[in-house]
Design a protein around this motif. Structure first.
Motif, PDB file in Angstrom:
ATOM      1  N   UNK A 118       0.820  -1.219   0.000  1.00 29.91           N
ATOM      2  CA  UNK A 118       0.000   0.000   0.000  1.00 29.91           C
ATOM      3  C   UNK A 118       0.847   1.259   0.000  1.00 29.91           C
ATOM      4  N   UNK A 119       1.952   1.243   0.733  1.00 30.71           N
ATOM      5  CA  UNK A 119       2.860   2.395   0.765  1.00 30.71           C
ATOM      6  C   UNK A 119       3.411   2.645  -0.644  1.00 30.71           C
ATOM      7  N   UNK A 120       3.864   1.590  -1.287  1.00 34.69           N
ATOM      8  CA  UNK A 120       4.438   1.720  -2.631  1.00 34.69           C
ATOM      9  C   UNK A 120       3.357   2.063  -3.667  1.00 34.69           C
ATOM     10  N   UNK A 121       2.167   1.489  -3.499  1.00 34.10           N
ATOM     11  CA  UNK A 121       1.061   1.761  -4.423  1.00 34.10           C
ATOM     12  C   UNK A 121       0.673   3.239  -4.362  1.00 34.10           C
ATOM     13  N   UNK A 122       0.653   3.820  -3.162  1.00 29.14           N
ATOM     14  CA  UNK A 122       0.290   5.229  -3.013  1.00 29.14           C
ATOM     15  C   UNK A 122       1.248   6.129  -3.800  1.00 29.14           C
ATOM     16  N   UNK A 123       2.535   5.758  -3.821  1.00 31.14           N
ATOM     17  CA  UNK A 123       3.516   6.554  -4.569  1.00 31.14           C
ATOM     18  C   UNK A 123       3.162   6.652  -6.050  1.00 31.14           C
ATOM     19  N   UNK A 124       2.595   5.581  -6.609  1.00 34.68           N
ATOM     20  CA  UNK A 124       2.243   5.577  -8.035  1.00 34.68           C
ATOM     21  C   UNK A 124       0.754   5.815  -8.286  1.00 34.68           C
ATOM     22  N   UNK A 125      -0.017   5.956  -7.234  1.00 34.45           N
ATOM     23  CA  UNK A 125      -1.472   6.123  -7.385  1.00 34.45           C
ATOM     24  C   UNK A 125      -1.864   7.262  -8.328  1.00 34.45           C
ATOM     25  N   UNK A 126      -1.165   8.390  -8.332  1.00 35.08           N
ATOM     26  CA  UNK A 126      -1.555   9.445  -9.285  1.00 35.08           C
ATOM     27  C   UNK A 126      -1.464   8.991 -10.749  1.00 35.08           C
ATOM     28  N   UNK A 127      -0.579   8.056 -11.040  1.00 33.26           N
ATOM     29  CA  UNK A 127      -0.440   7.563 -12.411  1.00 33.26           C
ATOM     30  C   UNK A 127      -1.434   6.434 -12.704  1.00 33.26           C
ATOM     31  N   UNK A 128      -1.893   5.732 -11.660  1.00 34.80           N
ATOM     32  CA  UNK A 128      -2.826   4.616 -11.825  1.00 34.80           C
ATOM     33  C   UNK A 128      -4.287   5.041 -11.716  1.00 34.80           C
TER      34      UNK A 128
END
Length: 173
Positions: A118-128
């Motif tokens: 979840x921590x790593x996913x949040x970093x890319x969430x704006x692109x996803x």
């Protein structure tokens, strides 16, 4: 020499115009396909998180497999070379974590891995994140565990029996 300068100037101007035109003329079906891919990634992450809430480890495995595939199919756009390398590296880290989630049916191990995921996913969430979707970063203040949600309502996926409503919204996209 002056003629060479004029020719180079005209060539560069034409090249810049061609690049501008190609960026402006993105086919609507490609935009729709990309948005569908973003929705699929987000849907798969949220399904995984929601199945942790109800402690369904078999569904979590299924969702992790689907998330892994949707991440592999996604291609980043409009990034510099440095940004592309960073995003691709982070996506690989997320895919590796998702593979670990899919490899175990132990719900507690799945939860531990998803905390890091979840921590790593949040970093890319704006692109996803799809253009018409909202994502909320939620954190359990007792444990500092974080997760993403499409709702402001708190449902803690890591401690659903003891602390289901423990958490707070820290950020949103």
């Amino acid at each position: 020499m002056k003629n060479l300068f004029v020719i180079v100037f005209i060539f560069l101007g034409t090249l810049a115009q061609a690049q501008l035109t190609s960026k402006e003329e993105v086919a609507p079906e490609l935009v729709e396909k990309r948005e569908a891919q973003k929705k699929e990634i987000t849907k798969n992450y949220l399904a995984l998180k929601n199945n942790l809430i109800i402690s369904d480890s078999l569904a979590v495995v299924k969702n992790a497999t689907a998330l892994q595939q949707s991440l592999k199919d996604f291609r980043f756009k409009k990034l510099s070379l440095e940004q592309m390398n960073e995003a691709t590296t982070k996506r690989k880290e997320i895919i590796d974590l998702v593979a670990q989630v899919a490899a175990t049916k132990n719900i507690n191990k799945q939860r531990k891995i998803v905390q890091l995921l979840s921590v790593k996913f949040w970093d890319l969430a704006p692109k996803f994140k799809a253009a018409d979707a909202a994502l909320y970063l939620q954190v359990c203040p007792m444990t500092s565990a974080m997760w993403l949600s499409d709702s402001k309502e708190i449902k803690n996926p890591y401690y659903p029996k003891n602390m289901l409503t423990c958490g707070e919204v820290k950020a949103s996209l």
